[in-house]
Design a protein around this motif. Structure first.
Motif, short mmCIF file in Angstrom:
data_model
loop_
_atom_site.label_atom_id
_atom_site.label_comp_id
_atom_site.label_asym_id
_atom_site.label_seq_id
_atom_site.Cartn_x
_atom_site.Cartn_y
_atom_site.Cartn_z
N SER A 55 89.62 25.33 32.51
CA SER A 55 89.25 26.30 31.47
C SER A 55 89.39 27.74 31.95
CB SER A 55 87.84 26.02 30.95
OG SER A 55 86.91 26.12 32.00
N GLY A 56 89.24 27.97 33.26
CA GLY A 56 89.33 29.35 33.74
C GLY A 56 90.65 29.67 34.41
N CYS A 57 91.61 28.75 34.32
CA CYS A 57 92.86 28.96 35.05
C CYS A 57 93.58 30.21 34.53
CB CYS A 57 93.78 27.75 34.92
SG CYS A 57 95.28 27.93 35.91
N PRO A 58 93.79 31.21 35.40
CA PRO A 58 94.39 32.45 34.94
C PRO A 58 95.84 32.26 34.50
CG PRO A 58 93.77 32.61 37.26
CD PRO A 58 93.51 31.21 36.84
#
Lengths: 167, 251
Positions: A55-58
């Motif tokens: 979900s936080g993968c840039p």
């Protein structure tokens, strides 16, 4: 480029997307990783559905933009990008070709299915060294250079390597 | 408080992730060993991603056009709905690890239960998040076991951290009107069920780590309704500094 006279088939679009590399692991494409979930014409609009890995993968927004650019470069202007979080992305969606490319790139592909995803006190999987093929390896850390990878070390060839963890 | 309990619930879940991510992110470049530095940075990243999902949903329900960023950077302390546990300061590594473990051990069963929520949006956010959190819990559980059952110094530090932080765990499992409203609709679990799971899990985990949870402590409450310890004000001031100094600034 101007709009095309005829609509390319969705198979054509899938073919183009197979050439879009993952920004973090350029050896594999966004299709190999299972990030592209759906390609569909809705009337005159091409709808491409992608799913984020972590979900936080840039890299997620970068991937969407890369896909959009690849499709626009083929002359499709009426394009809609959609994001879907359920069903949640899983490493089970990484293709066999993708797994082989990961190995060649020096990243051990996920072992077992998503069911072997971490859980407290579970035994870590046996991971094969992508360089020498030894199973005599050990985990250095459950976390690594990107959210999807763990850090491992081979006890035979002594090389450190990344493991794409089951998820 | 919002009249709509689902907004409150999404804010609580999202603010827990946001505040913990801010704390954990502060270890980047400062953790005692590089692997743990990287691990904390990855955990922070996952939590930021989950924050976007929860606060994004809260903003949509609210219908005032506020984005997840607006909610993160333009609310004042009293509007935050995170539990008191996650706002306890970093102080030292032992405390940061214990805080992480006490939270992960709640977060994981909570998200697991929420994957069966009658609210489809809550269920899908939980489905996405729980996989990430299973890795967080695996790590924090492993570390508190190794350090608790480690050298006399590491044991003493972990026990001290547990003594200090245990009083903030009760809030996570004490239901109020928001929790009850969601549980009644099947949108969230009964917190008593989560508590039973938490208690059993802690009993075995702490025993293995040779640590003892303090008995008869007063369990602090308030974070879920916006009544925070003074620590949160400092944290929010730092987190929001850029938006306060340069309102509306964009990357």
């Amino acid at each position: 480029m101007s709009a095309l006279a005829t609509k390319p088939s969705t198979d054509d679009v899938w073919g183009w997307l197979e050439e879009v590399p993952d920004p973090e692991i350029p050896a594999v494409s966004v299709v190999d990783l299972g990030i592209v979930r759906d390609v569909e014409w809705k009337g005159g609009t091409l709808v491409v559905t992608v799913t984020p890995t972590y979900s936080g993968c840039p890299a997620t927004s970068f991937i969407s933009r890369a896909i959009e650019m690849a499709i626009r470069a083929r002359g499709i202007d009426d394009l809609k990008m959609e994001t879907r979080i359920s069903p949640a992305w899983t490493t089970d969606w990484i293709s066999d070709a993708g797994r082989e490319k990961l190995r060649e790139f020096g990243i051990a592909p996920p072992v077992g299915g998503a069911a072997s995803c971490a859980g407290a006190l579970k035994v870590p999987p046996v991971v094969t060294c992508p360089r020498c093929g030894s199973t005599h390896t050990e985990r250095v850390s459950q976390f690594g250079s990107t959210p999807c990878k763990a850090s491992y070390r081979c006890l035979d060839c002594l090389e450190p390597f990344d493991y794409f963890k089951s998820f | 408080m919002n009249d709509n309990p689902t907004i409150e619930f999404a804010l609580r879940m999202g603010d827990n992730c946001l505040i913990l991510a801010q704390q954990v992110g502060a270890w980047c470049g400062h953790a005692p060993v590089v692997e743990e530095d990287i691990a904390f940075a990855n955990v922070a990243l996952d939590l930021i991603g989950q924050t976007k999902l929860w606060l994004g949903y809260a903003g949509e329900l609210e219908g005032k056009g506020r984005s997840a960023d607006d909610l993160a950077f333009l609310r004042d302390v009293r509007q935050f709905r995170n539990c008191l546990l996650v706002e306890q300061p970093n102080d030292e590594f032992a405390k940061a690890l214990m805080r992480q473990f006490l939270f992960d051990a709640w977060h994981h069963p909570m998200l697991t239960a929420l994957t069966k929520s009658s609210n489809a949006r809550i269920a899908e956010i939980a489905e996405k998040s729980v996989k990430e959190v299973s890795y967080h819990l695996e790590r924090s559980h492993d570390l508190i076991t190794r350090l608790g059952d480690g050298s006399p110094e590491s044991h003493a530090k972990m026990q001290e951290a547990l003594n200090d932080l245990w009083r903030f765990t009760g809030e996570l499992m004490t239901p109020d009107s928001v929790d009850e409203a969601l549980a009644a609709d099947g949108a969230a679990p009964e917190l008593s069920d989560i508590q039973a799971e938490y208690t059993a899990y802690m009993r075995s985990a702490l025993e293995e780590a040779t640590l003892v949870a303090p008995e008869k402590v007063h369990m602090y409450q308030g974070g879920k309704t916006g009544v925070h310890t003074e620590k949160l004000g400092h944290l929010v001031a730092e987190m929001q500094w850029m938006q306060r100094a340069y309102p509306g600034l964009k990357w």
